[in-house]
Write an enzyme that holds these catalytic residues in place. Structure first.
Site, short mmCIF file in Angstrom:
data_model
loop_
_atom_site.label_atom_id
_atom_site.label_comp_id
_atom_site.label_asym_id
_atom_site.label_seq_id
_atom_site.Cartn_x
_atom_site.Cartn_y
_atom_site.Cartn_z
N CYS A 140 0.67 -1.07 0.15
CA CYS A 140 0.03 0.05 0.37
C CYS A 140 1.12 1.33 0.01
O CYS A 140 2.15 0.96 0.70
CB CYS A 140 -0.95 -0.25 1.53
N ARG A 143 4.09 1.16 -7.00
CA ARG A 143 4.65 -0.64 -5.92
C ARG A 143 3.97 -1.53 -5.92
O ARG A 143 3.01 -2.56 -5.27
CB ARG A 143 4.09 0.24 -4.66
N TRP A 195 -3.58 -2.98 -1.76
CA TRP A 195 -3.13 -3.70 -1.80
C TRP A 195 -3.79 -4.68 -0.99
O TRP A 195 -3.61 -4.62 0.33
CB TRP A 195 -1.84 -3.68 -1.56
N ASN A 201 -1.11 1.35 6.36
CA ASN A 201 -0.23 0.03 5.70
C ASN A 201 0.12 -1.14 6.68
O ASN A 201 0.19 0.01 7.81
CB ASN A 201 1.30 0.93 5.07
N GLY A 202 0.13 -1.68 6.28
CA GLY A 202 0.67 -2.98 7.73
C GLY A 202 -0.56 -3.37 8.23
O GLY A 202 -2.00 -3.50 6.73
N GLU A 257 15.36 -24.26 -7.09
CA GLU A 257 15.25 -22.94 -6.68
C GLU A 257 15.97 -21.51 -7.28
O GLU A 257 16.61 -21.00 -7.95
CB GLU A 257 14.60 -22.53 -5.86
N LYS A 303 16.02 -19.20 -10.45
CA LYS A 303 16.80 -18.19 -10.44
C LYS A 303 17.93 -17.07 -11.05
O LYS A 303 18.04 -16.64 -11.76
CB LYS A 303 17.46 -17.48 -8.51
N GLU A 329 17.22 -17.90 -14.89
CA GLU A 329 15.88 -16.90 -15.76
C GLU A 329 16.82 -15.35 -15.78
O GLU A 329 16.29 -14.55 -17.05
CB GLU A 329 14.60 -16.69 -15.04
N HIS A 337 25.87 -41.64 -11.30
CA HIS A 337 24.48 -42.20 -12.17
C HIS A 337 24.62 -40.90 -13.88
O HIS A 337 23.74 -41.63 -14.50
CB HIS A 337 23.48 -42.36 -11.48
N LYS A 376 5.23 -11.76 -15.92
CA LYS A 376 5.61 -11.86 -14.46
C LYS A 376 4.04 -12.65 -14.26
O LYS A 376 4.15 -13.64 -13.17
CB LYS A 376 5.48 -10.37 -13.51
#
Ligand code: M6R
Length: 610
Positions: A2, A27, A76, A102-103, A482, A486, A489, A505, A605
């Protein structure tokens, strides 16, 4: 996340506040609103779901709202879906108080019930309206003292902007663990969540500290501590340009979001831990249902799938139920074995990934109950699930996910503890140990983030590699996957993650002189086996960056060329710490290679096509 902006001065305020909000649009948000005070009209509030342009058009750029004091908000959604009524400012029933926020206010339910018992009626689902109504309930003719009393009644991480119609020409800004800045001008002053909101009008700022209260008038700003003692604030001159300011001074959103992870995890877990227990208010899973499950399916794509890979280890360990992890794009075509005793856990940051959505519909059609873990409130996956647990990471702008991934992991940990306690598959000592370490993650992450310059140095040594391998066992393998995603990409370097035991193997034939192997060896029960794997690749010429916990650093440094360490923690929680050096390594490698980090080629995204 927010956005907040408040202005008081000698010019018409609403256009200035709308302009400030437009600078916070980057944001991410789902609705907007403004509150304006004018002596002849009192306090006026206008709100709209959707883009800022919708609100701005309704108000002709703010011209329709007279008055020289205003505050605005981009929301948000967390508590309650995006809608006009849930947007901020939230107003007390009699219109005396307007609040932007906010929060999260963690104990909002208990305060709401208290106020309802005293006859207060609520119109929104938000925790913010609770604050507006509480302020009104406590108001004794002194705004500052009322704000102080309110702060002693609430818990959480937040910043607020407050206007009281009975005390014109004065705005109050407050913060606890969510940023709020003050902007100083000639004949005008601001508060805002982000310097971008007012950088075109003033570059003289100070930063509110936790529990400080700022009273902002056109003549000046006075700051108080939580006991209402005056505080002298140091002023700073900001010389960032607008685009650097949007990123909080960071070069890229990805780095900003990496650095935001301690706060994002704190926000995601702390409201859900009460009196030493995980409390998931929105979920109602009975012990009988859980104990009768034949299987848990985890369905997701990309990094969310990697969270599922880590979740498999912790859920199977704590619940003693089989967990199958499926790529969403494969699930719907593999004739999956799903019954009405199957729980499908669907993980998605955006809540809009089409592969995940269609797989989820298929799981439902076959009889599964669907629990989703989603970041975007009100998104399609969230709405179509039987139950949803939100990650409160705030908007993620960089294509490469970081803080959403970390908060997904945290939600899985909460869920594993909650289910295990309901099912009776965990003893109290183990439960307490994991919960206590879960709460320690944000602080431990701060320590990990302090190593960023060292990781940048390793990146400078290896950014020219053509192929990089990640090896690990158990949870370290899941994190290696992961780390590898990262890296590829955003840096476009070929990379693979392997279960370290698989090397012999076939994979080990790829290792030659100078090949970089990132060896994840933090999982204590398999540490010695990992050391053997490091020796294997080193004897074929590999250079090894080893990642381990502090207690194994000495041993690891005898074998690896370089080491990165993370603080010791309960093994189930290791991924939350280990992933961060992987993110930083990928980031700095991509930086060295001059890649477009926030918007890597060919990627979006949110992937809304199959
Ligand atoms: O929004 P979702 O979590 O459903 O997205 C899934 C993947 O597209 C996403 O995690 C992707 O792999 C990221 N770019 C990875 O950083």
């Amino acid at each position: 996340m927010c956005g907040i902006v408040g202005f008081v001065g000698n010019e018409q305020a609403a256009p200035i506040v709308l302009e400030g909000l437009s600078r916070l649009e980057y944001r991410g948000y789902d609705s907007t609103g403004v509150a304006v005070y004018a002596p002849e009209k009192g306090l006026q509030v206008r709100k709209a779901k959707g883009r800022l342009q919708v609100l701005s058009d309704q108000l002709h750029g703010g011209v329709d709202l007279p008055g020289t004091m205003a505050m605005g908000h981009t929301r948000w959604a967390t508590h309650g879906v995006p809608s006009d009524v849930n947007s901020h400012p939230q107003v007390s029933t009699n219109g005396r108080f307007a609040v932007i926020h906010n929060g999260i206010v963690e104990n909002y339910m208990e305060i709401k019930e208290f106020l309802m018992d005293h006859g207060v009626q609520f119109v929104s689902e938000t925790d913010t309206e609770v604050v507006a109504q509480l302020l009104d309930y406590l108001y004794d003719g002194n705004l500052l003292e009322t704000v102080e009393k309110m702060l002693h009644r609430i818990r959480g991480a937040y910043s607020f902007g407050i206007i009281c119609a009975d005390e014109p020409d004065k705005m109050v800004g407050v913060r606890k663990d969510s940023p709020l800045l003050l902007g100083y001008g000639e004949g005008f002053n601001f508060f805002a969540s982000d310097v971008t909101a007012f950088i075109d009008r003033t570059r003289e700022v100070s930063y509110l500290d936790t529990n400080e209260i700022a009273v902002v008038t056109r003549e000046g700003i006075q700051v108080y501590n939580e006991y209402l003692e005056p505080v002298e604030k140091e002023r700073h001159h900001v010389d960032w340009d607008i685009s650097a300011a949007e990123k909080g001074g960071y070069a890229h959103f990805m780095l900003k979001e990496i650095m935001e992870q301690p706060e994002a995890i704190r926000k995601t877990i702390s409201p859900r831990i009460q009196n030493g227990r995980v409390v998931l208010d929105d979920l109602h899973y009975e012990a009988d249902y859980l104990n009768n499950l034949d299987k848990i399916y985890i369905i997701a794509c990309g990094s969310s799938y990697h969270v599922g890979m880590a979740a498999k280890y912790s859920l199977e360990k704590l619940l003693r139920k089989p967990v199958e992890v499926a790529l969403a794009s494969e699930f719907r075509y593999c004739d999956p074995l799903v019954t009405d005793r199957t729980l499908a856990i669907v993980i998605s940051q955006s809540g809009e990934t089409i592969d995940t959505l269609t797989a989820m519909r298929e799981a439902k059609r076959l009889g599964a109950r669907v629990l989703s873990i989603v970041n975007v409130v009100g998104s399609t996956i969230a709405r179509a699930s039987d139950d949803v647990l939100y990650t409160w990471a705030g908007p993620e702008i960089a294509v490469a996910t970081t803080k959403a991934y970390s908060t997904q992991l945290a939600v899985i940990d909460l869920l594993a503890l909650n289910f295990a306690q309901t099912m009776g598959t965990i003893d109290q000592a183990e439960y307490d140990a994991i919960l206590s370490d879960l709460q320690a993650i944000p602080d431990k992450l701060e320590q990990v983030l302090k190593q960023k310059d060292e990781i940048a140095y390793f990146a400078s040594l290896y950014f020219n590699q053509s192929s990089i391998f990640f090896i690990g066992r158990h949870l370290d393998y899941a994190i290696g996957m992961e780390g590898s995603l990262k890296l590829k990409e955003i840096s476009y370097i070929h990379s693979e993650a392997y279960a370290a035991g698989e090397l012999k193997h076939g994979t080990i034939s790829l290792i030659e002189d100078g090949t970089l192997v990132v060896a994840l060896a933090s999982y204590t029960p398999l540490f010695e086996k990992m050391i053997s794997n490091v020796v294997e690749v080193k004897s074929r010429g590999a250079e090894v960056v080893g990642l381990t916990v502090d207690s194994h650093s000495e041993e690891m440094s005898k074998t690896a060329d370089h080491i990165i360490t993370v603080p010791d923690i309960h093994p189930m929680l290791l991924p939350s710490l280990n992933v961060v050096p992987m993110q930083l390594f990928a980031y700095y490698v991509a930086l060295q290679r001059g890649c477009d980090i926030d918007k890597p080629r060919n990627l979006a995204k949110s992937v809304t096509v199959e």
